[in-house]
Design a protein around this motif. Structure first.
Motif, mmCIF file in Angstrom:
data_model
loop_
_atom_site.group_PDB
_atom_site.id
_atom_site.type_symbol
_atom_site.label_atom_id
_atom_site.label_comp_id
_atom_site.label_asym_id
_atom_site.label_seq_id
_atom_site.Cartn_x
_atom_site.Cartn_y
_atom_site.Cartn_z
ATOM 1 N N GLU A 171 0.838 -1.205 0.000
ATOM 2 C CA GLU A 171 0.000 0.000 0.000
ATOM 3 C C GLU A 171 0.878 1.263 0.000
ATOM 4 O O GLU A 171 0.560 2.247 -0.674
ATOM 5 C CB GLU A 171 -0.935 0.013 1.218
ATOM 6 N N GLU A 189 -4.596 5.103 -1.187
ATOM 7 C CA GLU A 189 -3.584 4.082 -0.879
ATOM 8 C C GLU A 189 -2.915 4.368 0.469
ATOM 9 O O GLU A 189 -2.607 3.441 1.228
ATOM 10 C CB GLU A 189 -2.528 4.014 -1.983
ATOM 11 N N HIS A 195 -5.166 3.129 3.014
ATOM 12 C CA HIS A 195 -5.044 1.666 3.126
ATOM 13 C C HIS A 195 -3.795 1.310 3.939
ATOM 14 O O HIS A 195 -3.817 0.412 4.777
ATOM 15 C CB HIS A 195 -4.929 1.018 1.745
ATOM 16 N N GLU A 252 -9.349 -1.438 -5.022
ATOM 17 C CA GLU A 252 -8.236 -1.874 -5.890
ATOM 18 C C GLU A 252 -8.754 -2.167 -7.303
ATOM 19 O O GLU A 252 -8.057 -1.919 -8.293
ATOM 20 C CB GLU A 252 -7.510 -3.097 -5.312
HETATM 21 FE FE LIG Z 1 -4.673 -0.061 -1.831
#
Ligand SMILES: [Fe+2]
Ligand SMILES: [Fe+2]
Length: 190
Positions: free
Chosen positions: A31, A61, A64, A146
């Motif tokens: 990530e 991201e 994440h 994703e």
């Molecule tokens: Fe991701």
């Protein structure tokens, strides 16, 4: 949606399920790299008009990454060093030089990495409920995001030069099929 030409090898899922702490550390790095990659794509002239969208991906991201870090912390798993992925470096090594060639290849590599992540997170979401409910929900919650990144990167490549993007996708799907079969003894996502 996903058009891969080779399945994930059958040994991948059991290896990952048997090494979840190591895989979570690898996932954190994945990530982190996804966030920096979205920012790196902003260097290409053909993507200057897409900087806002790339920033949005980088932020997602990074979120994440933070979620995985919090999981690691709750579970007492130390954040530690990354291992290089032979599959990812195999894809990246084939990125050609030349302004338009490079951006198209880079976008397609990113798209395939996001696509394989989406596919593998779905496998984990399906395999984990009996083993680890929290992780099953976690992976299930990442699949859509994703998948969107996969589609966004692919569409960005096509909008730059559709015939060239199609030609290169054909090349990269063959390369992915070859690389994904190669055994990797380290428990990691890719
Ligand atoms: Fe991701
Ligand atoms: Fe992503």
């Amino acid at each position: 949606m996903l058009l891969f030409r080779e399945k994930v090898p059958p040994g991948w899922l059991p290896m990952v399920l048997n090494n979840l702490p190591a895989v979570l550390v690898d996932h954190a790095h994945l990530e982190r790299k996804a966030a920096t990659t979205a920012l790196n794509l902003e260097k290409y002239r053909d993507l200057y008009a897409r900087v806002g969208e790339l920033n949005a991906i980088a932020i997602e991201e990074l979120q994440h990454f933070q979620l995985v870090l919090e999981l690691l912390k709750r579970r007492g798993i130390p954040f530690s060093q990354p291992f290089p992925s032979p599959w990812i470096s195999g894809l990246m090594k084939s990125i050609r030089n030349g302004q338009r060639h490079q951006v198209i290849d880079h976008l397609i590599c990113c798209s395939l990495i996001e696509g394989r992540s989406c596919e593998k997170f779905q496998f984990l979401a399906e395999a984990l409920p009996g083993i680890d409910r929290e992780l099953a929900d976690f992976y299930s919650g990442l699949v859509e995001s994703e998948g969107n990144h996969y589609a966004t990167y692919w569409l960005m490549a096509r909008e730059i030069d559709e015939p060239e993007a199609d030609r290169r996708l054909d090349f990269y799907l063959d390369l992915d099929a070859k690389l994904v079969r190669e055994p990797n003894p380290i428990p990691m996502l890719h």
